[in-house]
Design a protein around this motif. Structure first.
Motif, PDB file in Angstrom:
ATOM      1  N   ASP A   1       3.185   6.223   3.603  1.00 11.26           N
ATOM      2  CA  ASP A   1       2.710   7.420   4.300  1.00 11.26           C
ATOM      3  C   ASP A   1       1.439   7.136   5.106  1.00 11.26           C
ATOM      4  OD1 ASP A   1       4.787   8.935   3.359  1.00 11.26           O
ATOM      5  OD2 ASP A   1       3.641   9.913   1.770  1.00 11.26           O
TER       6      ASP A   1
ATOM      7  N   ASP B   1       5.802   0.119  -1.072  1.00 13.70           N
ATOM      8  CA  ASP B   1       5.246   1.467  -1.137  1.00 13.70           C
ATOM      9  C   ASP B   1       4.806   1.838  -2.551  1.00 13.70           C
ATOM     10  OD1 ASP B   1       4.520   4.016  -0.458  1.00 13.70           O
ATOM     11  OD2 ASP B   1       6.573   4.789  -0.244  1.00 13.70           O
ATOM     12  N   LEU B   2       3.507   2.001  -2.728  1.00 14.95           N
ATOM     13  CA  LEU B   2       2.945   2.315  -4.040  1.00 14.95           C
ATOM     14  C   LEU B   2       2.726   3.808  -4.265  1.00 14.95           C
ATOM     15  CD1 LEU B   2       0.347  -0.600  -4.311  1.00 14.95           C
ATOM     16  CD2 LEU B   2       2.701  -0.525  -5.142  1.00 14.95           C
ATOM     17  N   GLN B   3       2.725   4.593  -3.194  1.00 14.69           N
ATOM     18  CA  GLN B   3       2.657   6.056  -3.287  1.00 14.69           C
ATOM     19  C   GLN B   3       1.458   6.534  -4.116  1.00 14.69           C
ATOM     20  OE1 GLN B   3       6.523   7.561  -4.502  1.00 14.69           O
ATOM     21  NE2 GLN B   3       7.603   6.104  -3.199  1.00 14.69           N
ATOM     22  N   ASN B   4       0.293   5.997  -3.785  1.00 14.08           N
ATOM     23  CA  ASN B   4      -0.927   6.375  -4.505  1.00 14.08           C
ATOM     24  C   ASN B   4      -1.827   7.332  -3.730  1.00 14.08           C
ATOM     25  OD1 ASN B   4      -0.560   4.911  -6.909  1.00 14.08           O
ATOM     26  ND2 ASN B   4      -1.254   3.008  -5.927  1.00 14.08           N
ATOM     27  N   VAL B   5      -1.472   7.641  -2.486  1.00 11.06           N
ATOM     28  CA  VAL B   5      -2.337   8.452  -1.631  1.00 11.06           C
ATOM     29  C   VAL B   5      -1.714   9.823  -1.363  1.00 11.06           C
ATOM     30  CG1 VAL B   5      -3.461   8.626   0.619  1.00 11.06           C
ATOM     31  CG2 VAL B   5      -3.279   6.404  -0.508  1.00 11.06           C
ATOM     32  N   LYS B   6      -2.500  10.864  -1.602  1.00 14.01           N
ATOM     33  CA  LYS B   6      -2.101  12.218  -1.213  1.00 14.01           C
ATOM     34  C   LYS B   6      -2.682  12.465   0.171  1.00 14.01           C
ATOM     35  CE  LYS B   6      -1.948  13.928  -5.965  1.00 14.01           C
ATOM     36  NZ  LYS B   6      -2.495  14.917  -6.948  1.00 14.01           N
TER      37      LYS B   6
ATOM     38  N   GLY C   1       0.832  -1.192   0.000  1.00 13.69           N
ATOM     39  CA  GLY C   1       0.000   0.000   0.000  1.00 13.69           C
ATOM     40  C   GLY C   1       0.864   1.237   0.000  1.00 13.69           C
ATOM     41  N   ASP C   2       0.552   2.175   0.887  1.00 12.48           N
ATOM     42  CA  ASP C   2       1.302   3.426   0.957  1.00 12.48           C
ATOM     43  C   ASP C   2       2.006   3.577   2.309  1.00 12.48           C
ATOM     44  OD1 ASP C   2      -0.322   3.887  -1.417  1.00 12.48           O
ATOM     45  OD2 ASP C   2       0.293   5.983  -1.196  1.00 12.48           O
TER      46      ASP C   2
ATOM     47  N   ALA D   1      -6.256   3.720  -4.706  1.00 11.47           N
ATOM     48  CA  ALA D   1      -5.133   3.230  -3.896  1.00 11.47           C
ATOM     49  C   ALA D   1      -5.401   1.819  -3.392  1.00 11.47           C
ATOM     50  CB  ALA D   1      -4.888   4.175  -2.723  1.00 11.47           C
TER      51      ALA D   1
ATOM     52  N   PRO E   1       9.929   1.439   4.043  1.00 20.44           N
ATOM     53  CA  PRO E   1       9.405   1.451   2.662  1.00 20.44           C
ATOM     54  C   PRO E   1      10.329   0.677   1.726  1.00 20.44           C
ATOM     55  CG  PRO E   1       9.572   3.686   3.578  1.00 20.44           C
ATOM     56  CD  PRO E   1      10.369   2.777   4.459  1.00 20.44           C
TER      57      PRO E   1
END
Length: 347
Positions: A44, A79-84, A41-42, A100, A61
């Motif tokens: 962050d 870590d896919l880094q899809n969420v702001k 997932g993310d 995400a 990560p």
């Protein structure tokens, strides 16, 4: 003895309890004693949960499985880094969160199909968020079937003595009745039988639920039981399966809860889910929240292993730190069991 399997665990919807229960599960050292877990997932999102809930863990990560450390207290996250994070709101349906969540599921499927991980475990997703993101699937089961090119599959729910497979799941009740057909019932009987063996179940007697009240009562309340379910039971007996039915479900589930059957076949979604959740879900009336949520969802028939929590996103308590990780722990344990069985038969 087998090497500990690598288990990929998706975060679920980032606006849900999914990230919370994933981290909480991995704060149990027993998990690391039986497997090598990786969250997908993310980073962050997971870092935010740890800080928000003051959990004693760190996030590592990674961009590939080889980078994982598999150290208790130092949680590996693909870590896919899809969420702001400035746009993420707990309990809110959004296309960003849906995308995400979907991305994590797609990635964990890819990792399993490539053999980089041994099994997959999924956190809860929100179907509306997924569809708002443009991914038009009814749920996890259908996503897995699509991306693994699987045509014969079924949902199995596991909680203590109850092991329930479904002839149909995410369709309307009217359509579910039309899907009660001899060939499909035989298909899920075979899937259930093989699933029970892979889970280490020794009681292989299978109960087959009726569709109509009193299993049709000799045609007084519908003909599907006599025309589709009974012929499937008779054919299954000829094939060597130990099956019993069609049985009125109000009787069958009462018997199944005491271990009379190794597994049972439900004809549609709620017929199987309601008794299952009565067994595994505990509601705290005073606090007006779930005290414990147990139960595992397993997709049978896939070329890869997929288990899941069998509860929803619980948006109303997301980010509050009160979500139970019981079902996630059980899902991980089931994934480990299935992985060991699969390695055993391959060897």
């Amino acid at each position: 003895m087998f090497d500990k399997p690598i288990i990929g665990i998706t975060m679920g919807d980032p606006a849900s309890i999914g990230p919370e229960i994933a981290v909480k599960a991995l704060l149990n050292k027993e998990v690391y004693d039986i497997c090598k877990p990786i969250l997908v997932g993310d980073a962050d999102v997971f870092n935010d949960i740890i800080k928000r809930l003051h959990l004693d863990a760190k996030i590592n990560p990674i961009q590939n499985v080889e980078e994982a450390k598999f150290e208790f207290g130092n949680i590996d996250v693909y870590d896919l880094q899809n969420v702001k994070m400035n746009k993420l709101v707990f309990g809110e349906v959004s296309a960003m969160a849906g995308n995400a969540a979907f991305g994590a599921v797609k990635k964990v499927i890819d990792l399993a199909m490539m053999g980089d991980i041994d099994a997959t475990v999924t956190g809860p997703i929100n179907k509306k968020s997924i569809n708002e993101a443009g991914h038009h699937f009814a749920g996890h089961t259908e996503i897995y079937a699509h991306f693994t090119n699987t045509r014969k599959y079924a949902m199995l729910l596991v909680e203590d003595n109850l092991k329930v497979i479904h002839v149909s799941t995410h369709v309307s009740l009217r359509q579910a009745c039309d899907l009660v057909k001899k060939d499909r019932i035989l298909e899920v009987i075979e899937l259930l039988y093989n699933g029970l063996i892979s889970l280490g179940e020794t009681n292989l007697k299978i109960g087959i639920a009726g569709l109509n009240p009193h299993a049709g009562d000799s045609g007084l309340f519908g003909t599907e039981d006599a025309e589709e379910i009974l012929p499937a039971v008779q054919e299954a007996l000829l094939r060597g399966y130990n099956v019993d039915g069609p049985i009125p479900p109000d009787t069958m589930f009462a018997k199944a809860a005491t271990g009379a059957y190794g597994g049972v076949v439900a004809m549609y979604h709620d017929q199987g889910h309601i008794p299952f959740k009565l067994s595994g879900f505990q509601w705290d009336a005073e606090k007006k929240q779930m005290a414990s949520v147990k139960g595992v969802n397993i997709t049978l028939g896939l070329p890869i292993i997929r288990t899941s929590v069998d509860h929803g996103t619980a948006f109303e308590i997301a980010g509050k730190g009160i979500a139970s990780a019981d079902a996630m722990l059980l899902a991980i344990e089931s994934a480990v069991q299935l992985s060991r069985y699969r390695k055993q038969i391959i060897v």
